[in-house]
Write a protein that holds these residues in place. Sequence first.
Motif, PDB file in Angstrom:
ATOM      1  N   ILE A 152      48.447  -3.350 -22.466  1.00 30.65           N
ATOM      2  CA  ILE A 152      48.677  -3.062 -23.881  1.00 30.65           C
ATOM      3  C   ILE A 152      48.876  -4.392 -24.583  1.00 30.65           C
ATOM      4  O   ILE A 152      49.726  -5.196 -24.190  1.00 30.65           O
ATOM      5  CB  ILE A 152      49.898  -2.155 -24.076  1.00 30.65           C
ATOM      6  N   ALA A 157      44.945  -0.740 -26.390  1.00 34.21           N
ATOM      7  CA  ALA A 157      45.381  -0.338 -25.058  1.00 34.21           C
ATOM      8  C   ALA A 157      44.153  -0.110 -24.193  1.00 34.21           C
ATOM      9  O   ALA A 157      43.138   0.431 -24.656  1.00 34.21           O
ATOM     10  CB  ALA A 157      46.218   0.933 -25.116  1.00 34.21           C
ATOM     11  N   ALA A 172      53.271   2.264 -25.219  1.00 38.29           N
ATOM     12  CA  ALA A 172      52.936   1.591 -26.473  1.00 38.29           C
ATOM     13  C   ALA A 172      54.165   1.426 -27.355  1.00 38.29           C
ATOM     14  O   ALA A 172      54.385   0.364 -27.959  1.00 38.29           O
ATOM     15  CB  ALA A 172      51.845   2.359 -27.200  1.00 38.29           C
TER      16      ALA A 172
END
Length: 507
Positions: A152, A157, A172
């Motif tokens: 990420i 991502a 995230a």
Amino acid sequence: MSESALPRRTVIAGAAAAVVGWNTVDRAWAVETPATEAPTEAPADGAAADALAAPPRLDGTLVADGGTLARFGGDFGHLVTAAPRAVLRPGSVRDVATLVAFARRHRIPVAMNGQSGTGSAAELESHSSYGQAEVRGGVAIDARGLDRIIRITPGRAVVEAGVTWARLTDAALAQGWMPPCLTDYLHLSVGGTLSVGGIGGGVQRYGFQTDTVESVDVVTGTGELVTASAHENRELFEAVLGGGGQVGLIVRATLRLVRARERALVVNLYYDDLSAYLADQEKVMLERRFDLQVGDASLNAAGTGWRYKVEGVVHYDGTAAPDRAELVRGLRCVAADTTFVDQTAREYAYRVDAFADYLQAAGLWSQPKPWMSLFLPASTTETFMREASALLTQEDLGAGLLLFYPFRTDVFTRPMTVMPDEPVGFHFDLLCFPTPGADHAAALRRNRRLYDRAVQLGGKRYLIGAIPGLTRADWRRHYGSRWGRAVAAKHRFDPAGILTPGQGIHS
């Protein structure tokens, strides 16, 4: 691309028996019986031995025990059963390519299975509702074997196909980012939702989850591992996103992320008048009044009519909460019933989990579920909803609900996710959780009736729904001018026609 460091091995197990190959005559895995028994199935030499194709070498495992095959023969809908002959638990992306290449040579159907859910392995299942991810007599690929979040970085991502949106969301958020469009239930695989579209409350701003994809790694029906994007192998990129697994199996994806906000102010607006509801839903969408916008329809407490709800969400940071009065200004909702809920952004993202826990505790999660998801042009939505609401009963819904909210069709950029031919459409998402003993055959006939009426009114379907009896003519009408493109991509990327037969698109 990095791969798993697991040692190379092939383990193919039947009832405590190793598999010695694929029998090209009987079209079944030939198993070697235990030493204490007579070798009734494994041929020693001669013509029978010539019929055996040695299994491919894998990093993961290929299993064929009865319990596993039975589990992969069903799905979340519990309406169709179609057991595979084997299940691949891949130890690497390379395993998927190797298996598909072997399957192409021997005309063995293959499908990826997302195995969604939060429980033990025995509680996981495909989240399709009508056998779309099942592969009768073929090989099911357990996506949970590809579950790495590779990296990420700011705004991006990279994940394998078996990663769930829940895992990606939390990973995230830990870095201050969030997927822009999330499904309502987060415990679904990335590869699974990208294969059909992936819809949620962010659809008005961002389109489907497929519209937030920068690139994908795909195993085509020829066993090739290909990286595809809008700039590289574009035909495959556009055919696989929302393509129902017909031209390739997504094994890895690069996804866009947006800055995460700390909090979510949820506004619930209620309507007893359908016309006012439709007008206000479209009004607040076009004004971009909310960051996320959904809605639903339900029978009122007396059972005498329908009530409609707008659910709008505004994200914010710290104490900079939005002006509540401004959010409801000029709307024709029942003002006395308006509610506001202030919670963290993560709490809102996971809001469906408590409902899922209730359904599982009540024994309704495992019941047959004749779901149906449609996209209607705005100009005919009121006509359709009035006809549908006259047909549907509380028994049809059970403990479920009917999601019902607008979107702009210009936000959908992937050709295989076909939409009504108007600037604005409405999502009609019938999520039934009937009680035990319900007449599911009648529910399927109802779904077909509603689908046919939607098509007459310019509507389209979402690929996960339970709609019986679809013909090639139905699919041709569904794709419209894009049908030739869908057929050409199938012939090019899956010439043996082995991928994801459960969708029935090219059968």
